[in-house]
Scaffold this active site. Structure first.
Site, short mmCIF file in Angstrom:
data_model
loop_
_atom_site.label_atom_id
_atom_site.label_comp_id
_atom_site.label_asym_id
_atom_site.label_seq_id
_atom_site.Cartn_x
_atom_site.Cartn_y
_atom_site.Cartn_z
N SER A 71 47.48 45.80 39.74
CA SER A 71 48.89 46.21 39.80
C SER A 71 49.09 47.28 40.87
O SER A 71 50.08 47.24 41.62
CB SER A 71 49.33 46.77 38.44
N TRP A 102 52.20 37.25 36.72
CA TRP A 102 52.09 38.46 35.90
C TRP A 102 53.22 39.42 36.25
O TRP A 102 53.70 39.44 37.39
CB TRP A 102 50.73 39.11 36.15
N HIS A 202 38.60 39.59 34.24
CA HIS A 202 38.71 38.81 35.48
C HIS A 202 37.33 38.37 36.00
O HIS A 202 36.32 38.60 35.35
CB HIS A 202 39.50 39.61 36.51
N ARG A 233 44.16 62.48 55.21
CA ARG A 233 42.74 62.85 55.21
C ARG A 233 41.79 61.66 55.36
O ARG A 233 40.73 61.78 55.95
CB ARG A 233 42.41 63.61 53.93
N ARG A 263 43.75 55.80 43.37
CA ARG A 263 42.32 55.71 43.70
C ARG A 263 41.50 55.24 42.51
O ARG A 263 41.78 55.59 41.37
CB ARG A 263 41.80 57.08 44.14
C1 LIG Z 1 48.75 37.51 39.04
C2 LIG Z 1 48.40 38.91 38.62
N1 LIG Z 1 48.79 39.94 39.40
C3 LIG Z 1 48.51 41.21 39.08
C4 LIG Z 1 47.80 41.52 37.95
C5 LIG Z 1 47.53 42.96 37.61
O1 LIG Z 1 46.16 43.28 37.61
P1 LIG Z 1 45.66 44.52 36.75
O2 LIG Z 1 45.61 44.09 35.34
O3 LIG Z 1 44.31 44.82 37.32
O4 LIG Z 1 46.61 45.62 36.98
C6 LIG Z 1 47.38 40.50 37.09
C7 LIG Z 1 46.65 40.82 35.87
O5 LIG Z 1 46.10 40.01 35.18
C8 LIG Z 1 47.68 39.16 37.43
O6 LIG Z 1 47.36 38.16 36.62
#
Ligand SMILES: Cc1ncc(COP(=O)(O)O)c(C=O)c1O
Length: 415
Positions: A71, A102, A202, A233, A263
């Protein structure tokens, strides 16, 4: 006698007969964590850097930036496109998006004031229906978001060509499809910016984590700054993103972009190095499980499963089933039977995003009717795939569905 220390891989061992996900860690990951703890640097450092270098090499891209989640990669990636010098995105620009993804694929687009045009998906792949692209295009379109759902490559070559023809950015959210490929080219190498997730369930897991990749050095430098407070930086002195001054006192805390702290921990980087080495092997096992799933479900007309387009090799995040909309099978019967059999299931990637309450905050419209995403929302679900042999689980899954999915209890649904 002191109690034996439990390894994370034991703690997360599945407690269900067939769970959605399980740990992919071995001793190597545990040892990597211990090395970081013993070394004392827990915040971002050489392990994250090494993971980024390994990741870029593995995917044949110029730059990889590790962040705290998939995300966060989407957020930093979209933001970076607003702060590049040439042809930046601007508020009010339009983005073509699939109707299933998602939630955090979409959130940064909303947060940066973009207007979303939702396109239906193909029922058989669950990816964006590229036949609708021309219809989706307007004079305000600036970007397409490509998502390969649950390991299954979208028509990334078509999306890339469409973006090239119309001078659009291609943002590839590959958070669900690490290790998949299309015509021999890895998913995650088609976009101007691509994002990956390394969350627990994942294809590789760094606990939480994500990666942004790009071949564009300016975008990479902007994203690097945005990842760390928008400061300078972490940027090399020859960057085009800002001009370094000679005063080290002010340079130490010099802010040039309204950024974030996205980060990752050094611990995540260290685990990522080990996990990446195992990616190909783990995808191979996932594909072996998939072959069994396909042989059982693929020829049963009651079930629509994900099909790979010609040239595509899915990395099989999980196994999706959409109950054939032409037959009258009640999903509640199926869900109940899965529950009784201790088999975990979920709606496919959150289902049709337009059906969620949060849509009221989005500036958006749809391109024609959204039919298939709604069918997947109402008649679909997925079960897990893991990087270990799932033969007994998949066979039982089929037995349970075979018994529970009885057509004709109600009048057929017309589509
Ligand atoms: C298509 C998609 N994008 C973004 C994400 C977000 O990843 P995270 O859970 O690492 O924030 C996911 C999470 O499963 C996802 O399926």
């Amino acid at each position: 006698m002191p109690a034996r220390r439990r390894r994370p891989s034991e703690e997360t061992q599945t407690s269900m007969f067939y769970d959605l996900a399980s740990s992919s860690w071995g001793e190597e990951e545990i040892q990597a964590l211990h090395r970081v703890i013993d070394g004392g640097q827990l915040t971002i450092g050489p392990n994250v850097r090494q993971f980024e270098d390994d990741f870029a090499k593995k995917f044949g891209v110029r730059h990889a930036l590790m962040v705290s989640s998939g995300s966060a990669a989407n957020l930093v990636g979209v933001a970076a496109l607003f702060y590049k010098k040439d042809r930046p995105l601007r508020r009010g620009d339009e983005v073509i998006v699939p109707s299933i993804s998602w939630a955090t694929t979409y959130y940064p687009l909303q947060q940066y004031g973009l207007r979303l045009r939702f396109v239906d998906v193909e029922l058989e792949s669950l990816n964006i229906d590229v036949a609708q692209l021309e219809r989706a295009l307007t004079s305000r379109t600036r970007m397409v978001v490509a998502v390969s759902i649950l390991g299954n490559p979208a028509a990334l070559d078509v999306l890339r060509a469409f973006c090239d023809t119309h001078n659009l950015y291609l943002f590839e959210d590959n958070c669900e499809s690490m290790g998949a490929s299309l015509n021999g080219k890895l998913c995650g190498t088609f976009g101007d910016i691509t994002t990956f997730s390394t969350f627990f369930s994942h294809h590789i897991s760094t606990m939480e984590g994500g990666v942004l990749t790009t071949d564009d050095t300016e975008l990479y430098h902007v994203a690097r700054s945005l990842r760390s407070h928008g400061w300078t930086r972490d940027l090399p002195s020859d960057t085009t993103v800002y001009e370094k001054r000679s005063d080290d006192f002010f340079e130490a805390y010099r802010f040039i972009l309204p950024g974030y702290n996205a980060r990752p921990l050094e611990l995540s980087g260290a685990v990522g190095i080990e996990q990446l080495k195992k990616l190909d092997g783990m995808v191979k096992i996932r594909r072996r499980n998939a072959a069994l799933f396909q042989s059982l479900f693929g020829r049963d007309e009651r079930f629509v499963i994900q099909h790979e387009r010609p040239g595509a090799a899915s990395s099989w995040f999980s196994f999706t089933v959409v109950l054939n909309p032409a037959l009258d099978i009640d999903r509640r019967d199926v869900m109940g039977a899965l529950k009784d059999a201790d088999i975990g299931y979920r709606i496919i990637t959150g289902g049709c995003f337009l059906r969620h309450d949060v849509i009221k905050y989005f500036d958006h419209d749809t391109v024609g009717d959204i039919v298939n995403a709604n069918i997947a929302h109402d008649r679909g679900f997925f079960v897990g795939n893991h990087p270990r042999d799932l033969t007994p689980q998949i066979e039982r899954f089929y037995e349970v569905l075979d018994r529970a999915a009885v057509p004709g209890r109600r009048s057929p649904v017309s589509v």
